[in-house]
Each structure stands twice: as C-alpha cells, then as structure tokens.
Design an enzyme around this catalytic site. Structure first.
Site, mmCIF file in Angstrom:
data_model
loop_
_atom_site.group_PDB
_atom_site.id
_atom_site.type_symbol
_atom_site.label_atom_id
_atom_site.label_comp_id
_atom_site.label_asym_id
_atom_site.label_seq_id
_atom_site.Cartn_x
_atom_site.Cartn_y
_atom_site.Cartn_z
ATOM 1 N N GLY A 1 0.817 -1.118 -0.329
ATOM 2 C CA GLY A 1 -0.151 -0.435 0.301
ATOM 3 C C GLY A 1 0.860 1.056 -0.223
ATOM 4 O O GLY A 1 1.825 1.199 0.446
ATOM 5 N N CYS A 2 0.184 2.366 -0.549
ATOM 6 C CA CYS A 2 0.715 3.783 -0.195
ATOM 7 C C CYS A 2 1.225 4.133 0.622
ATOM 8 O O CYS A 2 2.796 3.923 1.134
ATOM 9 C CB CYS A 2 0.508 4.771 -0.997
ATOM 10 S SG CYS A 2 -1.697 5.180 -0.217
ATOM 11 N N TYR A 3 0.640 4.059 1.656
ATOM 12 C CA TYR A 3 1.802 4.220 2.701
ATOM 13 C C TYR A 3 2.441 3.591 4.199
ATOM 14 O O TYR A 3 3.131 3.986 4.246
ATOM 15 C CB TYR A 3 -0.139 4.740 4.413
ATOM 16 C CG TYR A 3 -0.935 6.250 4.139
ATOM 17 C CD1 TYR A 3 -0.411 7.305 4.390
ATOM 18 C CD2 TYR A 3 -2.725 5.368 3.977
ATOM 19 C CE1 TYR A 3 -1.453 8.347 4.326
ATOM 20 C CE2 TYR A 3 -3.535 6.220 3.655
ATOM 21 C CZ TYR A 3 -2.332 7.941 4.137
ATOM 22 O OH TYR A 3 -3.348 8.908 4.094
#
Lengths: 346, 346, 346, 346
Positions: A149-151
């Site tokens: 995921g990005c986070y």
C-alpha cells in the site's frame, strides 16, 4: 520484450502503470482492461497519453485474454481481482496485484479489517510482499506479488531497517501521515470533490485505517516481536504525494550516526532511496511523479525522541512505480528500467 | 556526446533545462551557472534532482568557461545574457537564448517595449526565431537561437499555419491566455506569493504585455502583411500550463475540414503537436511536464466565429523543452531525444 | 421577521443561502429541505455551520410545509423545482427560484437549450428576472423571482448599461469567462474531482453553454435589438469566483470617460458594484465570499477594442447573495441586510 | 465607540484585524500604520476592502498619533513593536501586541529562542497572555495583552483543561501541526512562493520552532509542573488554517467520558469552542475565516493512546480574531461582537 496486461487500467493507479509501462523498453502492453470505459479509446480517458498509448479499453475475458501475456497487473480495489489472480496463478504465470488482497498473511485479519470474505485463500501463502528494497530476492523468484500500500511503503522503508537492527524502541511508534487526494482514486465521491478538498486538511480513520495491520505485520517481522503502531492518515489539498512523520521515544539512546549507519547499510546502494543530509527534510515536491523515497531524521536531545520523515509519490513508489520495479526484479531487467525520469519541480 | 553549459540554471526555466538535459543521452552538462546560489550543491536548490544532478552551482567566467562547451543555454531574464551571447557567438559556438533579447528583429521595437538598451545589436540579425515546428531548417543551420516566449509558442503554433494558408481573417484576432504561476519565475515578489495567487484568477497587462510584439512579428510574417492582435494574459492558480483561447471572426467562411486540412499539412507528421478530435478541447493537465502542444478548434455557425484552443506546459514546450528540441535540430539528434516522457496525469 | 424555507438546501448554493440567511436579522429559517440528507443534522452536512444552524434536514411536503412561510427559496438544478414553484405561487406567496427554469421568457428556447419539457408554463410570464441592480422596482413588486445564473450576472452587470446607453457595438461581443469548481455543485462527478481539476484549466461547452440564451435575452432587451454573443466558459482550479473578460470592437469610438459616465450613472449609488480605477483590474480574491461585483475596463487605442473585466463570487453575487438581495428588495429591508461582510483576503 | 490604531496593518494579520474591526459596531479605526505602503490607499493594498475601508496607510509618529486612541493593535513581526508598546503603556493606554515579544515571561528564554535583545523588559511583567477562553478575567483587567501565537492557540485550547484537571500524562506529548501558507506572512520569500508551496507538503523546524517555549510555558502553568513537548509544524498547500493532531500516552487510563466532562466544564459555555461528536473530527474548512476552534478526540484502546485534533483559522482565532475577542473582554463588549460571521464553506 515481455507481454503484459493491466486489469483496472483506468483508475489512477492503472493510469500510472500504463504511463510507466508505455515507456518501458522491455514491455509490450497487450490489453488495458476497464469495465467503465470498455471500447473507448484509452487516450480519451487519459488525454495525456494520446500519442503514447493507442489502444482501446477492453473488458477482458479471463479464459482467453490471459493466455497471451507474461505478467498481469491488477489495479482494482480490494476484493475485485481475486478471481483473476486465481486464474493466472493456475495458468502458471506471474501476477502483480496492487490491491490489499494478498498483503496480509493472516486471512482472518484480512477479513476482519476489510469486512469481506477472501475468495482466493489458496493463493495467499505463495504471495510475496513486494517491498522492493527489503525483499528483492523473494520478489525475483515470486509468481504472485502483493504490491504494498502507499502509506505502508512510506512507513516501512524508513522503519524496517531500524527495527531489524534493533536500534529503536518498539512500544511507542506514532505515525502521522499526509496524503494527496489521488490516493482516494478516480471514483467520484463527496470525499474527493475539488471544493471539499481544496483549502482543507483533515485527519481520517484515526486508529482504524486498513493499512494498519499491513504496517504492523511487516514491522513485527522486522522486529521479531509483535508490535502496535498509532497511525493517523490525513487528506491533504494536493493531488500527489505522501509525507509520513514518525515519532519514536529514543529509549535506547541511539545516536544520529548509528541511525545513519543502519540506513547506509540497507540503502546505500539503492537508487530509489535517497537519504538526505542532517537538517534537510523530505518534501513531497522533491519526489513528484518519481519512484524515489526520500528519508531523513532527527534525534531530538531536548525531548529524547527520534523523528523520522519520509516522502514518496503515492501513485509511483506508493503503487505503480514499485510494481514496475518488482516486475523488473521478477524478469531480471535493470531495477530502474522505465523509472529513470527525475521528479518534476516545480 | 556534446558539452553544454547553462547560464541562469536555478530559475524555473533553468531548472527545467537541467532536468531535461540530465536525462538526454547525447549531452554532458559542463556547468550550472547561478549567481544567487554559487558554490551550493545544485541538488540543494532543487532537491528533486538529487541523484540525477551532482554538481555545484558556479558563477562562470565568460572568458574561460565557454571554451569547453559546444552549446550554451541562457535562461536569464531579458537584458542579462547579452554579454554572454555576444562572447559565445564571437567564439563561433552555438547558443540558445531563452530570454526575449533576440526574438524581435526590430531593435527599436525591443527597446521600446522592454525599456532597456540592447547591448548586442550585431548579433540580432543572425538570430533565428526558434519555433521548432515552423522553422526547422533555419534552426538546424543557426548559430544563435532566440527561443520563443511561452505565450507566443501557445499562440503561434495554432495561428501560423492558418495565416500562412490564408484561411482566416487578420483583422480580428483576440487572444485570451491563462498561465500558471511558474511563468513568473522563482524570484520572490508579491505577485507570485502563494496566498496572493491561490483561490484567485486575474488578468494583467491587458493590451500591453511584452509578448505582444513577438506574437505580431511572427503572425505578420505568416500573413505577409502587418496585423495587430488583442492579447490578454491571466495569472491562474496553478503551477504549470498555458491555455490560450483565440477568437477570429470567420469572414472567409472557412470550414472545419479546411482548417483541419491546414493543420494536418503542417503538423500531421509532428510528434509534439497533437490535433484533437472535433468537440474535444485541450486542457493543461493533458500536457503537464511534457513537450506537447495540444490544439483543437470550433467553427461556430451561430456566431460566425472561429475559436481555437491550445495548451502547453509553459516550462517545457513554452521554454526548456522547445530549447532542447532546437538543440536536437541544431546537432542532428532525434527530434524527441530527451523529450519522450508522457505527460503526468493526474 | 419573515419566515423562509429553502428547497435543495444541501447543495453549495443552498448552503450559501443557509449561511447568509442564518445571519440575516429579519429572517427565521423554517425548514432546510434536502432529499439526500433528510433527517440528518444540517451541521453534519456543513460542519462549518455548527452553532449557527441547529436544524435537521427535512424532505418537505409541498402541501403542508409551504403554509407557514413567507418566501421560498428553490436551490435545485433546473427542472426539479417547477412543482414547488407552481404550488407556492398558487398559494399567493413569494418565491425566489435559483434554477434556470423561469429565466427564459420564451419557453421554446428553454426547452430547446435545456432539453426538457417545462411543467410550469403558466408561471413563466409572471416571473421577474432578478438582476438586482437593473430591475429593482420590478423585483420589489414581484411574486416570483427567476434568480440570474452565475455567468450571466458577471456578464450582464457590466454590459447592460453600455448597451442601454448605446455606447458599444452589438455585433462583436466575445466573452471569455473563468469559473471556480463550486459552480459545478456538490453532486460528485468525474468533472469536479480534485485530481481532475487541480493543476488544470480547460474551456468547455464552447459556443453551446446553456447560459447563452439567458445572456442574449437580457442584452437584447438592453440594446433594443437582437444580438448574439460568443461565450466561452472555463473550469478553473479554484473553489469560488468568476472572472469574465469581455471584448468588443470599439466601432463607435467610445472614450474612457464616456464609459465611465455610463457606469457612474447606473452604479454610482450601488453598494455592491465597485468600479475600479483606470488600470486596476478585478480579481476574484477581491470579492471572495462577498456580494460585490467588481468592474473595470480598458479602451485599447492600439487595437480599437474595448476590454471589460468583471469579478464576482459565483455562490454569492452569482447565486445566493443576489437571491438575498432580491428578498431584501421584495420585503423592503435594507438592500445590504445580511450581506454586509467584507470579502476574505487572503 | 472606542478609537483604535493598527501598527503593521498591511501584513496578513494586520489585514485581518482591519477587516474584522471595520465591521465592529463599537470601534472606529483611527489609523492604519504601514511603512511599506505609507500614503497609499489601503484598498489598493487590499482591494477586497474597497468600500469597507476608505483610509490611506500612514507611517505613524509614536509621539503624536497614539494620543487619540483607546487601544493599539501591534501586528508587526517580533522585535519591531517594542518601542510602540513601551510608549503606549507609559501613556496609560491599552495595547494588544500580536507578536511574540510579550508572550514569554522569562526574558532569557525569549532572547535565546528569538536571538534578539528585548528592549521593553519593564513591560514584560505586566503583560497578560491573551488566551481568551483560559484567562478571561486577567484579560479584562489587563493593560497589555500578549496575543497568543497561531500554533499555540490551536494546541493550548485542547490541552490546557486536560492538564489543569490532571487527566493526561505530561511526559509524552507529541504535536503534529499543519499550517496554511498565510502563516508565513506577506513578505515575499522563496518559502511562500506559489510554485514552491503548491502540490507540496513539508515539515520544518522540527524540534526547534519558536512557538515551542510559548506552548511549554502555558502547559507548565496548567500542569503545575515543568513539561516538554515534541512539536512538528508543517507547511501545507492551502492559504488558511491550522490542524493540530496531539498524541498522548494514556497512562492514566482516562475514559472518553472523563475527557468529555473536562471539555464541557471548560468550554460548554464558550461560543468559539466547538466540541465535536465522537468519531467526528475537525477539518480546517469547517472554521474557515471564523473565530472558532473545533476540538475532538479519540481514546484508542488498541494502542492506549489519546489522540486529540483541533482546527482553527490561523489568521482569525490564531491571531486577529482572538485579538478582537480580547479587546471585547477588555472593554466589556459582547464576546462575539465583530466575530459572529459563520465560516465559509466551500
């Protein structure tokens, strides 16, 4: 030249994949799947790519269209690509899934945080978590990549080495992360409307964001013991970028040089990780539209805290760029093939 | 491999030149001149380029530093690069000047609109106006290129062919253009402050902008007779991009197909000019950070007007990108070398 | 104290009405109608109004709920408030409709431009076009007000007096208008998503925007003869504001002073119209969140054109503010009651 | 009616004071001091206020111009208003200073953090820290108000009651705050340029921001013992607003209800403090251009942390609005006089 297909190609992550792969010297795009825009010219959905991508969107048939490709990218929201992943794995081909579906090794944790049943449990165990700089050998040999995921990418890259090398405390990790609006995707909703986001910043899903178990899973692996984090994401009035600020009580009395040494050891040779000088801090503009992750940190002697700052472009290193980097690893291409372009400033 | 130097490398145009040239396969950057940041690492001024550009800014010595280069780029405001241009021309080397200093063939017009004396009059007559798609042969043979202004590029590319082919009226050209704030450069002033620009749009220099004589000079050449335009630029709350909307009374009764044919004739083979389909209109995001100029138009039968819309990125096609394109022409490289990357969306 | 109701109170125009009326000293809000948010606290839909508006949204019953009010505001998209308008007019009460439904006197023109059948034709003839500074007496006596569109307001206020006094040509009016994204409302769509709008400007509905007949109707009345305009709206990356730039060939040789005299005559006493000094031009920030319309103009002697610039806040003077101003006229309150606050800068 | 003067009236804080005071029913503005714009019409510096403020900027004479006023507002950067404050205090009149000069009770701390010598030490001891909701009685009786900083206001309002009532731990307070660019003022610099800020978020002055001792001073008073905080401010791509997220280890096992009770006790009757419902969180748009401070919080049982979120408009509650509120307290006006307007959304 390898042949690739993209499922969910007209979301923002799919579009970024398409942009990057259209310039990749070793790749031919075979299909751009999209239910919403089937049989529309892709360059009408993304007029930026007129001249670079001359292809119609198609709604693919899983039985036929997967035959002709070497690797499949799935850029759909969670829950929607499990059937495709199952099918392509059974065909013995490679797949990089950018949803959350294959990131969590514990299926119960997945089902509880995402509130859906997992329909491809058999594939889960073989999935490799595609954090490129941390698991390069596993990725190179993998058939199924669960793209981070990005986070999590913005948080794991700075934290993993520190926990692995045992230089920070595990009990007090607080993460305050700020994301641009493209992270919410292209599906229209009240949340990502221009007039709702512009001139506005807000925290959301405080203590309950779905990326939490993904972050904790990987940090637990790094630390060799279970840990919990406090995670607060924010919606920030900008299109791209994630800035994560991480707070840790410096109970171990770690020095600046010790931290620096750990980072040098892990990332000194890594092109896409840039360690900034002391007292310089990452900003999202410095990584705009690129695959870089910028990292720096401060040991605050006054408060006995460690503060780490990282910046990525959520659509590139936080999604499509890392997926391409993983493909490069899987097929033995140069790590930065298709990803060499510098960030855009201003 | 050719050797290039950049004067004024730390302004936004200079930074865009540096970004593009750092990825150009035929170019080695010899110096990055900057008075303001001399002896600072370039990547501290533009942290985006850390890893791509590892060079200190220097304040060059005109007598020595020009010896080792094949071509000089000048990215200073008007009036400040004339000495350097003079010197390098005398040395028999090539130079691409991105200021307004060598664009106007009539030095009196220059001095009257810019309010300064021209100190390199002898070089003026040899200067070639670097509108890449219009003057490719002249550019290929030129020693000194006067690189076009950002607004003029967005206006001349759509208008030049129409006037050359005599399909539009010359008496009623009205141009309403909207530019991002980066067009005002990186020198801080009340005009380009974030809180002054954000949530604000304004017209400025109505009927008196300095790009007016440049636009009229080239349109007059195209039309074969003198003409005047009405030109209104706007400061728009965005960083990059120019959108120009051009209004012409359709006194000649030109049809959609006739206009289209003219554009196809001039730009059908030009990679960087994209002619959109009927009823599709350019938007600045579609050309973001790229060298494209998007063009389309409408014949309004209700009002008997022609409306043309064009979009460019002011820092790329409107400045640094076109300068690189001109360099490619001058040295016989592929036209799109260093400029192949697709626009960024979103 | 009068009693008011608002239909469509949770769109952006409805919210602006609610904000303004909640501070109006002569008004009590009886209901805030909203189908989407019925029985939700209004201050959850607009948390800004917590403490100012303590009321639940309701989905009103036309037969009962209209009994207790003195005036109804309809802030629904076109086509949706005709039944309510009909009903309230039959009850002999006042209504201010902010949609396009009662603006066009010719029902055929309405049905052709809006593509729907008009279901309240009988009410059309009694409707007064609510351009406050132009028709104050008619408005004061009206039962049904058709509140002007946002673009038309920004265009008619500067043009009406000039045509009425016959100081400008009618054949060559070109209008290039730039609007903030709130003009597209709060209903989510691909068009008003943050990542689609931010760092982007585009023209749309070139020569075909639905506000065209409304503008032409009123200019025709002013000029005393039929005329057509060229109208190009733009979506601009900002939340609020419309900047209109109007081009007219100065065939009549009108002087700056003549134009100024006309404006002084019409607007010298009008609080909400601000005529700027020569060489100062309107900008949208100067009218932000206020009911002002700023106007100035230039006579370009070089090109023989007149250029007029106006700025309004599309949600205030372009919608809710003008509606409140009209209510003030209808009930004999001070013109600026509820509208006295100064614009917000920065 | 009282007579007021404003020193430093053309900065953003000065402009916000001018806007608010121009609508205050009990106030007459006597002068608008500005060195940069002396003898220019104020409404040319802030065209938004044309029609509301018809006054020239003046560069005042401290000996003469202070005679005719009842209260002076100083809106200059730190170090620049000490002479004026000294003078007016000696004249026995009231003054509200919006700089940092009189906030720190320990002059050594001031001189060390601000790096300048304090030239009005005698006035320091009489200064009252103008946190309106916390020190209303002291403010009412004060001659010299040290108006709080923007970040401190957003942090102290949520934290003061909790420490005073001893329901939170004092050892682990971490504050991650995000501010709009107007906080950097109107003086042009590379930091607040549009192209540097737009599409960019960055942390700055990590662990070393000058508001740190101010925050710690007041929290120490509240807690009755010395404490230190970790404070990270951010520059966020928006004009107005501060969002502060505060993390505290819940070592005392405080419950949601206990926290709520404390807030109700302190702020239940305070108009400008809005306590949100559980699971609703502040956002800066909800307080835009208003004097509100929105607060809510979460007890995270999973991590044993307390997370508090607050939002203010940095120019209103964080500066000019709170100054007006303090003036209201000092002169016995209604607390919300001149501050009643609702926030602007969208």
């Amino acid at each position: 030249m390898i042949k690739v297909g993209i499922i969910g190609s007209t979301g923002y992550v799919g579009a970024e994949l398409t942009r990057l792969l259209s310039h990749h010297s070793e790749v031919e795009i075979m299909f751009l799947d999209s239910r919403s825009y089937a049989s529309m010219e892709y360059s009408r959905v993304y007029p930026s790519l007129r001249g670079s991508v001359e292809k119609e969107c198609t709604s693919i048939n899983l039985d036929e269209d997967l035959e002709n490709i070497d690797v499949l990218f799935c850029a759909l929201p969670h829950g929607l690509s499990q059937a495709a992943v199952k099918k392509i794995v059974e065909k013995g081909k490679k797949v990089i899934d950018l949803s959350a579906d294959f990131r969590l090794k514990d299926v119960d944790v997945y089902e509880s945080w995402y509130g859906v049943k997992h329909e491809a449990r058999d594939q889960l165990s073989g999935a490799v978590y595609g954090l490129s700089e941390i698991y390069p050998e596993e990725i190179a040999k993998a058939q199924l990549i669960a793209n981070p995921g990005c986070y999590p990418t913005s948080i794991l890259l700075p934290l993993y080495p520190l926990l692995k090398e045992d230089v920070i405390d595990t009990d007090s990790i607080i993460i305050d992360a700020k994301s641009g609006v493209s992270g919410a995707g292209r599906a229209p909703s009240d949340t990502n409307l221009y007039p709702q986001c512009n001139e506005n910043i807000k925290a959301y899903s405080i203590g309950s964001h779905r990326h939490t178990p993904e972050i904790e899973q990987e940090l637990t692996i790094a630390a060799g013991k279970e840990l919990k984090i406090q995670f607060t994401p924010h919606l920030t009035p900008m299109t791209r970028g994630i800035l994560s600020v991480i707070y840790i009580s410096n109970k171990k009395g770690t020095t600046y040089q010790q931290m620096k040494d750990v980072y040098e050891k892990y990332y000194g040779d890594q092109k896409f990780i840039r360690l900034l000088e002391e007292n310089e801090y990452p900003q999202t503009k410095a990584v705009y539209a690129s695959n870089y992750c910028d990292i720096s940190f401060k040991i605050d002697d006054r408060t006995q805290n460690i503060i780490i700052v990282s910046a990525i472009d959520n659509l590139v290193k936080g999604a499509a760029g890392q997926a391409v980097q993983n493909m490069n690893l899987m097929f033995g291409f140069n790590t930065d093939e298709g990803l060499q372009h510098a960030p855009i400033w201003p």
